[in-house]
Motif scaffolding. Structure first.
Motif, PDB file in Angstrom:
ATOM      1  N   LEU A   1      -5.072  -6.954   0.112  1.00  0.00           N
ATOM      2  CA  LEU A   1      -3.980  -6.467  -0.727  1.00  0.00           C
ATOM      3  C   LEU A   1      -3.215  -7.591  -1.408  1.00  0.00           C
ATOM      4  CD1 LEU A   1      -2.462  -3.706   1.597  1.00  0.00           C
ATOM      5  CD2 LEU A   1      -3.707  -3.332  -0.540  1.00  0.00           C
TER       6      LEU A   1
ATOM      7  N   LEU B   1      -0.435   0.476 -12.728  1.00  0.00           N
ATOM      8  CA  LEU B   1      -1.861   0.705 -12.485  1.00  0.00           C
ATOM      9  C   LEU B   1      -2.483   1.491 -13.632  1.00  0.00           C
ATOM     10  CD1 LEU B   1      -1.977   1.539  -8.660  1.00  0.00           C
ATOM     11  CD2 LEU B   1      -1.985  -0.682  -9.817  1.00  0.00           C
TER      12      LEU B   1
ATOM     13  N   PHE C   1      -3.306  -7.238  -5.124  1.00  0.00           N
ATOM     14  CA  PHE C   1      -2.761  -5.945  -5.550  1.00  0.00           C
ATOM     15  C   PHE C   1      -1.243  -5.958  -5.562  1.00  0.00           C
ATOM     16  CE2 PHE C   1      -1.144  -1.715  -4.667  1.00  0.00           C
ATOM     17  CZ  PHE C   1      -1.762  -0.966  -5.645  1.00  0.00           C
TER      18      PHE C   1
ATOM     19  N   THR D   1      -7.888   2.371  -2.198  1.00  0.00           N
ATOM     20  CA  THR D   1      -8.156   3.109  -3.434  1.00  0.00           C
ATOM     21  C   THR D   1      -8.039   4.605  -3.189  1.00  0.00           C
ATOM     22  OG1 THR D   1      -9.704   1.349  -4.068  1.00  0.00           O
ATOM     23  CG2 THR D   1      -9.785   3.385  -5.328  1.00  0.00           C
TER      24      THR D   1
ATOM     25  N   TRP E   1      -8.118  -2.313  -9.929  1.00  0.00           N
ATOM     26  CA  TRP E   1      -6.874  -2.553  -9.194  1.00  0.00           C
ATOM     27  C   TRP E   1      -6.969  -3.719  -8.203  1.00  0.00           C
ATOM     28  CZ3 TRP E   1      -6.239   3.341  -7.838  1.00  0.00           C
ATOM     29  CH2 TRP E   1      -5.814   4.020  -8.988  1.00  0.00           C
ATOM     30  N   ASN E   2      -8.045  -4.470  -8.245  1.00  0.00           N
ATOM     31  CA  ASN E   2      -8.233  -5.607  -7.333  1.00  0.00           C
ATOM     32  C   ASN E   2      -8.218  -5.171  -5.868  1.00  0.00           C
ATOM     33  OD1 ASN E   2      -8.414  -7.491  -9.422  1.00  0.00           O
ATOM     34  ND2 ASN E   2      -6.209  -7.852  -9.457  1.00  0.00           N
ATOM     35  N   LEU E   3      -8.941  -4.101  -5.584  1.00  0.00           N
ATOM     36  CA  LEU E   3      -9.044  -3.590  -4.223  1.00  0.00           C
ATOM     37  C   LEU E   3     -10.506  -3.514  -3.815  1.00  0.00           C
ATOM     38  CD1 LEU E   3      -6.499  -0.621  -4.434  1.00  0.00           C
ATOM     39  CD2 LEU E   3      -6.127  -2.802  -3.298  1.00  0.00           C
TER      40      LEU E   3
END
Length: 362
Positions: free
Chosen positions: A65, A235, A68, A211, A121-123
């Motif tokens: 995270l 987002l 994020f 997510t 979302w860089n997850l």
């Protein structure tokens, strides 16, 4: 009943370019046109570059995270509301981990797969399918009790749990939950059951499919009341950019300076790094003193860190309670003095009036 005819909005309608049918237009006007966003927040990563936040840094790294929670961007409030009003998530009946994220805007329907959404979302799209509400059976039957015991929470009937029960580090984690990971429009000073369970999972290194978690909360915003707010506005900017949606003619909103979570945020919490360091020094067991062999205490007699933290929390709660009682006593005393003065003034006026009457009749 007459058949419902789905007609397109007239060309002279101000929102005609966004919606294909009157049904979509009316849904937006009834559900999102007058709703406000939950102001976005992001973490200043330099806050973690200290020993006071070692646990929080470890949690964010293990939950993937770190990038994020640093997301910050301009956002387009009207477009986000329109996208929310038409949001549809289609889950795979055979495999709930797979879904399609769909919405309509500018008379077009867009869809994104779950893995694509995670990349935007860089997850990482992996972990438990947890939504913050229902605890998973594989975690055990008494998850809530374990979570309360971990943070030394004693829930009482009809009384809300306040955030001051947490240490500063856990308060920052709770702040991230309430403003970034699962934002809500009110009640940030209270601790809900879903907050405790989520924090318990993160503290115990249980990886969560964030997510899936965030999409579930997006669906809650869509189903929410028209008076409630909606979050994750930054987002949506990343989604619009990924899908090459033209936003050049739309009204843009920028994040304000107070959106950052940093040392100033700690000051608003009534804490600072110096206070936290003092607390940690107080929680550390005292260094061993040189004593005769027969007088040295055994390992079982040394106070544990957990017991010391509980004792400090009880002392702090007792001091707060005593301070509140003293405030109430002082207020009651001041109120009584004011009443006594009014009575004395009234009595004095009556005596003067009687003296005047005596002088008149004499």
């Amino acid at each position: 009943m007459e058949d419902i005819i789905y007609e397109a909005p007239p060309q002279d309608h101000p929102l005609e370019k966004y919606f294909t049918t009157y049904d979509d237009l009316n849904t937006y006007l009834l559900t999102f046109a007058n709703r406000k966003e939950i102001p976005p927040r992001y973490l200043e990563i330099s806050l973690l570059n200290t020993q006071n936040f070692n646990t929080l840094a470890r949690i964010l790294n293990e939950q993937v995270l770190m990038e994020f929670v640093q997301i910050r961007d301009n956002y387009y409030l009207d477009l986000v509301g329109m996208a929310y009003s038409t949001l549809l998530v289609e889950f795979n009946d055979e495999n709930e981990t797979e879904f399609m994220f769909k919405f309509k805007i500018f008379k077009k329907e867009f869809e994104i797969g779950c893995s694509e959404l995670a990349n935007i979302w860089n997850l990482h799209y992996s972990g438990c399918l947890f939504d913050g509400k229902k605890s998973l059976e594989e975690w055990g039957p008494d998850i809530k009790q374990q979570a309360f015991e971990l943070f030394n929470i004693q829930r009482q009937a009809r009384k809300k749990v306040l955030v001051n029960i947490f240490t500063m580090e856990m308060r920052v984690l709770h702040y991230l939950l309430n403003y970034v990971l699962m934002p809500r429009s009110s009640g940030h000073g209270h601790v809900k059951d879903e907050d405790v369970i989520t924090m318990w999972a993160m503290m115990n290194d249980i990886k969560i499919n964030w997510t899936y978690f965030i999409v579930q909360h997006m669906l809650r915003f869509k189903k929410g009341l028209s008076t409630s707010g909606f979050g994750y506005v930054c987002l949506w900017t990343r989604i619009f950019r990924y899908l090459h949606i033209d936003v050049s003619g739309e009204e843009v909103k920028r994040m304000v300076p107070t959106s950052v979570i940093n040392i100033r945020t700690l000051h608003h919490m009534g804490r600072d790094l110096g206070t936290q360091e003092d607390e940690e020094h107080q929680q550390e067991p005292p260094p061993p003193q040189e004593q005769a062999p027969q007088e040295q205490a055994g390992p079982s007699e040394q106070p544990s860190m957990h017991n010391m933290m509980q004792a400090l929390l009880r002392i702090e709660q007792t001091q707060t309670s005593m301070g509140n009682r003293l405030d109430r006593i002082e207020k009651n005393q001041a109120r009584m003095l004011r009443k006594i003065r009014r009575v004395e003034a009234y009595t004095f006026d009556e005596e003067e009036a009687e003296d005047d009457d005596d002088e008149f009749w004499s």
